[in-house]
Design a protein around this motif. Structure first.
Motif, PDB file in Angstrom:
ATOM      1  N   SER A   1       0.956  -1.217   0.005  1.00 57.22           N
ATOM      2  CA  SER A   1      -0.039   0.144  -0.141  1.00 57.22           C
ATOM      3  C   SER A   1       0.882   1.375  -0.084  1.00 57.22           C
ATOM      4  O   SER A   1       1.861   1.167   0.743  1.00 57.22           O
ATOM      5  N   LEU A   2       0.568   2.486  -0.637  1.00 56.64           N
ATOM      6  CA  LEU A   2       1.354   3.373  -0.958  1.00 56.64           C
ATOM      7  C   LEU A   2       1.410   4.029   0.481  1.00 56.64           C
ATOM      8  O   LEU A   2       2.374   4.479   0.926  1.00 56.64           O
ATOM      9  N   SER A   3       0.582   3.815   1.586  1.00 58.30           N
ATOM     10  CA  SER A   3       0.639   4.433   3.057  1.00 58.30           C
ATOM     11  C   SER A   3       1.919   3.966   3.602  1.00 58.30           C
ATOM     12  O   SER A   3       2.531   4.430   4.546  1.00 58.30           O
ATOM     13  N   ALA A   4       2.368   2.578   3.207  1.00 51.68           N
ATOM     14  CA  ALA A   4       3.697   1.937   3.821  1.00 51.68           C
ATOM     15  C   ALA A   4       4.871   2.805   3.666  1.00 51.68           C
ATOM     16  O   ALA A   4       5.908   2.745   4.336  1.00 51.68           O
ATOM     17  N   ALA A   5       4.589   3.794   2.500  1.00 58.39           N
ATOM     18  CA  ALA A   5       5.757   4.514   2.119  1.00 58.39           C
ATOM     19  C   ALA A   5       5.841   5.992   2.686  1.00 58.39           C
ATOM     20  O   ALA A   5       6.522   6.704   2.104  1.00 58.39           O
ATOM     21  N   ALA A   6       4.755   6.059   3.355  1.00 54.86           N
ATOM     22  CA  ALA A   6       4.721   7.776   3.826  1.00 54.86           C
ATOM     23  C   ALA A   6       5.837   8.574   4.432  1.00 54.86           C
ATOM     24  O   ALA A   6       5.787   9.431   4.184  1.00 54.86           O
ATOM     25  N   SER A   7       6.633   7.536   5.015  1.00 57.85           N
ATOM     26  CA  SER A   7       7.621   8.332   5.669  1.00 57.85           C
ATOM     27  C   SER A   7       8.802   8.581   4.591  1.00 57.85           C
ATOM     28  O   SER A   7      10.060   9.051   5.093  1.00 57.85           O
ATOM     29  N   GLU A   8       8.691   7.718   3.453  1.00 56.96           N
ATOM     30  CA  GLU A   8       9.837   7.732   2.634  1.00 56.96           C
ATOM     31  C   GLU A   8      10.087   9.121   1.618  1.00 56.96           C
ATOM     32  O   GLU A   8       9.094   9.621   1.503  1.00 56.96           O
ATOM     33  N   PRO A   9      11.238   9.616   1.370  1.00 59.98           N
ATOM     34  CA  PRO A   9      11.367  10.561   0.463  1.00 59.98           C
ATOM     35  C   PRO A   9      10.964  10.248  -0.993  1.00 59.98           C
ATOM     36  O   PRO A   9      11.161   8.992  -1.232  1.00 59.98           O
ATOM     37  N   PHE A  10      10.329  11.028  -1.682  1.00 58.43           N
ATOM     38  CA  PHE A  10       9.789  10.612  -2.940  1.00 58.43           C
ATOM     39  C   PHE A  10      10.385  11.448  -3.992  1.00 58.43           C
ATOM     40  O   PHE A  10      10.782  12.490  -3.836  1.00 58.43           O
ATOM     41  N   VAL A  11      10.748  10.576  -5.395  1.00 56.87           N
ATOM     42  CA  VAL A  11      11.047  11.391  -6.396  1.00 56.87           C
ATOM     43  C   VAL A  11       9.883  11.257  -7.090  1.00 56.87           C
ATOM     44  O   VAL A  11       9.202  10.323  -7.533  1.00 56.87           O
ATOM     45  N   ALA A  12       9.322  12.556  -8.072  1.00 55.50           N
ATOM     46  CA  ALA A  12       8.293  12.590  -8.478  1.00 55.50           C
ATOM     47  C   ALA A  12       8.488  13.326  -9.967  1.00 55.50           C
ATOM     48  O   ALA A  12       9.454  13.991 -10.035  1.00 55.50           O
TER      49      ALA A  12
ATOM     50  N   ASP B   1       1.462  13.400   3.152  1.00 52.86           N
ATOM     51  CA  ASP B   1       1.879  14.737   2.912  1.00 52.86           C
ATOM     52  C   ASP B   1       3.608  14.416   2.369  1.00 52.86           C
ATOM     53  O   ASP B   1       4.383  14.431   3.219  1.00 52.86           O
ATOM     54  N   PRO B   2       3.721  14.152   1.228  1.00 49.69           N
ATOM     55  CA  PRO B   2       4.970  13.758   0.624  1.00 49.69           C
ATOM     56  C   PRO B   2       6.290  14.525   0.926  1.00 49.69           C
ATOM     57  O   PRO B   2       6.080  15.902   0.774  1.00 49.69           O
ATOM     58  N   GLN B   3       7.354  14.025   1.366  1.00 43.67           N
ATOM     59  CA  GLN B   3       8.823  14.773   1.218  1.00 43.67           C
ATOM     60  C   GLN B   3       9.254  14.681  -0.170  1.00 43.67           C
ATOM     61  O   GLN B   3       9.918  13.479  -0.435  1.00 43.67           O
ATOM     62  N   ILE B   4       9.132  15.698  -1.008  1.00 45.43           N
ATOM     63  CA  ILE B   4       9.372  15.327  -2.515  1.00 45.43           C
ATOM     64  C   ILE B   4      10.834  15.909  -2.691  1.00 45.43           C
ATOM     65  O   ILE B   4      11.124  16.962  -2.302  1.00 45.43           O
ATOM     66  N   VAL B   5      11.979  15.123  -2.925  1.00 42.69           N
ATOM     67  CA  VAL B   5      13.269  15.452  -2.928  1.00 42.69           C
ATOM     68  C   VAL B   5      13.630  16.020  -4.335  1.00 42.69           C
ATOM     69  O   VAL B   5      14.925  16.403  -4.480  1.00 42.69           O
ATOM     70  N   PHE B   6      12.974  15.484  -5.250  1.00 38.89           N
ATOM     71  CA  PHE B   6      13.312  16.011  -6.672  1.00 38.89           C
ATOM     72  C   PHE B   6      12.062  15.921  -7.654  1.00 38.89           C
ATOM     73  O   PHE B   6      11.377  14.775  -7.409  1.00 38.89           O
TER      74      PHE B   6
ATOM     75  N   MET C   1      13.464   9.651 -12.929  1.00 34.47           N
ATOM     76  CA  MET C   1      13.121   9.223 -11.484  1.00 34.47           C
ATOM     77  C   MET C   1      13.603   7.723 -11.224  1.00 34.47           C
ATOM     78  O   MET C   1      14.084   7.809 -10.147  1.00 34.47           O
ATOM     79  N   GLU C   2      13.756   7.088 -12.124  1.00 33.01           N
ATOM     80  CA  GLU C   2      14.323   5.646 -11.701  1.00 33.01           C
ATOM     81  C   GLU C   2      15.678   5.647 -11.398  1.00 33.01           C
ATOM     82  O   GLU C   2      16.330   4.909 -10.727  1.00 33.01           O
ATOM     83  N   GLY C   3      16.246   6.653 -12.185  1.00 34.81           N
ATOM     84  CA  GLY C   3      17.821   6.684 -12.235  1.00 34.81           C
ATOM     85  C   GLY C   3      18.080   6.928 -10.554  1.00 34.81           C
ATOM     86  O   GLY C   3      19.012   6.506  -9.622  1.00 34.81           O
ATOM     87  N   LEU C   4      17.255   7.861 -10.023  1.00 33.30           N
ATOM     88  CA  LEU C   4      17.373   8.538  -8.811  1.00 33.30           C
ATOM     89  C   LEU C   4      17.034   7.644  -7.729  1.00 33.30           C
ATOM     90  O   LEU C   4      17.641   7.557  -6.554  1.00 33.30           O
ATOM     91  N   VAL C   5      15.909   6.778  -8.000  1.00 32.69           N
ATOM     92  CA  VAL C   5      15.559   5.676  -7.130  1.00 32.69           C
ATOM     93  C   VAL C   5      16.768   4.816  -7.005  1.00 32.69           C
ATOM     94  O   VAL C   5      16.996   4.414  -5.767  1.00 32.69           O
ATOM     95  N   ALA C   6      17.219   4.433  -7.912  1.00 33.60           N
ATOM     96  CA  ALA C   6      18.534   3.331  -7.982  1.00 33.60           C
ATOM     97  C   ALA C   6      19.625   3.954  -7.298  1.00 33.60           C
ATOM     98  O   ALA C   6      20.304   3.057  -6.501  1.00 33.60           O
ATOM     99  N   ALA C   7      19.771   5.292  -7.212  1.00 36.70           N
ATOM    100  CA  ALA C   7      20.824   5.835  -6.487  1.00 36.70           C
ATOM    101  C   ALA C   7      20.549   5.909  -4.961  1.00 36.70           C
ATOM    102  O   ALA C   7      21.254   6.628  -4.097  1.00 36.70           O
ATOM    103  N   GLY C   8      19.286   5.417  -4.711  1.00 40.29           N
ATOM    104  CA  GLY C   8      18.945   6.025  -3.276  1.00 40.29           C
ATOM    105  C   GLY C   8      18.400   7.138  -2.600  1.00 40.29           C
ATOM    106  O   GLY C   8      18.202   7.521  -1.593  1.00 40.29           O
ATOM    107  N   PHE C   9      17.915   7.972  -3.673  1.00 41.04           N
ATOM    108  CA  PHE C   9      17.453   9.243  -3.186  1.00 41.04           C
ATOM    109  C   PHE C   9      16.018   9.275  -2.663  1.00 41.04           C
ATOM    110  O   PHE C   9      15.450  10.126  -2.222  1.00 41.04           O
ATOM    111  N   GLY C  10      15.084   8.177  -3.247  1.00 39.22           N
ATOM    112  CA  GLY C  10      13.719   8.020  -2.556  1.00 39.22           C
ATOM    113  C   GLY C  10      13.243   6.999  -3.214  1.00 39.22           C
ATOM    114  O   GLY C  10      13.716   6.168  -4.065  1.00 39.22           O
ATOM    115  N   VAL C  11      11.926   7.110  -3.079  1.00 37.36           N
ATOM    116  CA  VAL C  11      10.926   5.929  -3.859  1.00 37.36           C
ATOM    117  C   VAL C  11      10.320   6.793  -4.787  1.00 37.36           C
ATOM    118  O   VAL C  11       9.991   7.887  -4.881  1.00 37.36           O
TER     119      VAL C  11
END
Length: 289
Positions: A182-193, A214-219, A227-237
């Protein structure tokens, strides 16, 4: 007003530079300047603000540009329809499509269609959903493969398919081993959007609201591979469509269990403008696939 001079104005409005526009059009600068003067005299107002040697399209010019593009598109549509009447197996389709459909769906459908109608030509435009909608309404494109569904009041629509959305996480992420999440399981994660107003970002915003996040959007990116490149680099989900091919081995795609975590992809065209025969043939082909 001569049709050719309207075409010149569009190029000049897009470059805002007489020298560049004249070079692109293959005419002399004095010829282009005289044509602009005649156009402004006919309109009754200046269409550009002059700042040094540069031109800046003003509010009158922006109105003129919008209607010139539509007028030129209508003339081209008329020529295409006439050509099709003369030879039903020829013509041109101006097709717009999403970046995320460029590496598999659109090329495959074009290949299949051209096997049945090899003489029909395509002008292709790749962009974001809001750019595609504007291109259709302005007459720059005839039909689009897009998502989400644009304004029903302005666009006709035929759904092609629905794809699920998933949560993209890096290898070794705490959610990477899940079969569904569920998306709520990632509520505390930083997001790339994606940036606003991309269509996928609109869907993601709706999912965040539904999940109370209330997402923390890092990029904010302009395309899914970034997006997927930054996810692979550990910036967020990130929330992305379930990939079809060519996935990054450093990214795990976990299907989202949220009922609205899906993207409807379809064909869109302007309600106010009938499709020319080649475009209608293409729409009917994809609708019957």
């Amino acid at each position: 007003m001569h049709l050719e001079e309207l075409q010149w104005f569009v190029v000049l409005a897009e470059t805002e530079h007489v020298t560049e526009a004249a070079a692109e059009l293959g005419v002399s600068q004095p010829t282009l300047s005289r044509a602009l003067s005649r156009l402004e005299q006919n309109v009754g107002v200046p269409l550009f603000d002059r700042v040094g040697r540069r031109l800046h399209l003003n509010e009158y010019g922006r109105i003129m540009l919008e209607h010139c593009r539509r007028s030129l598109a209508e003339v081209q549509a008329a020529l295409d329809r006439i050509a099709t009447l003369r030879d039903p197996d020829t013509g041109r389709v101006r097709l717009a499509f999403l970046h995320s459909l460029a590496n598999w769906y659109v090329p495959e459908q074009l290949r299949r269609f051209r096997e049945t109608a090899p003489k029909i030509q395509f002008d292709l435009f790749q962009g974001a959903a809001h750019e595609i909608a504007r291109s259709i309404l302005d007459g720059g494109s005839d039909v689009a493969v897009t998502s989400p569904r644009p304004d029903p009041g302005a666009f006709s629509w035929h759904r092609l398919y629905v794809e699920r959305l998933c949560l993209a996480v890096s290898v070794g992420h705490r959610l990477a081993g899940r079969s569904r999440v569920s998306l709520s399981a990632a509520a505390s994660e930083p997001f790339v959007a994606l940036e606003k107003p991309f269509g996928l970002r609109q869907l993601t915003d709706e999912l965040w609201v539904e999940a109370g996040i209330d997402p923390q959007i890092v990029f904010e990116a302009s395309e899914i591979p970034t997006m997927e490149g930054l996810v692979a680099a550990g910036f967020g989900v990130a929330v992305v469509p379930v990939p079809r091919d060519g996935t990054d081995a450093r990214v795990i795609h976990v299907p989202l269990s949220n009922s609205r975590a899906k993207r409807e992809v379809g064909l869109a065209w302007a309600r106010s403008r009938p499709l020319a025969p080649p475009s209608r043939r293409f729409v009917d082909f994809l609708a019957g696939s």
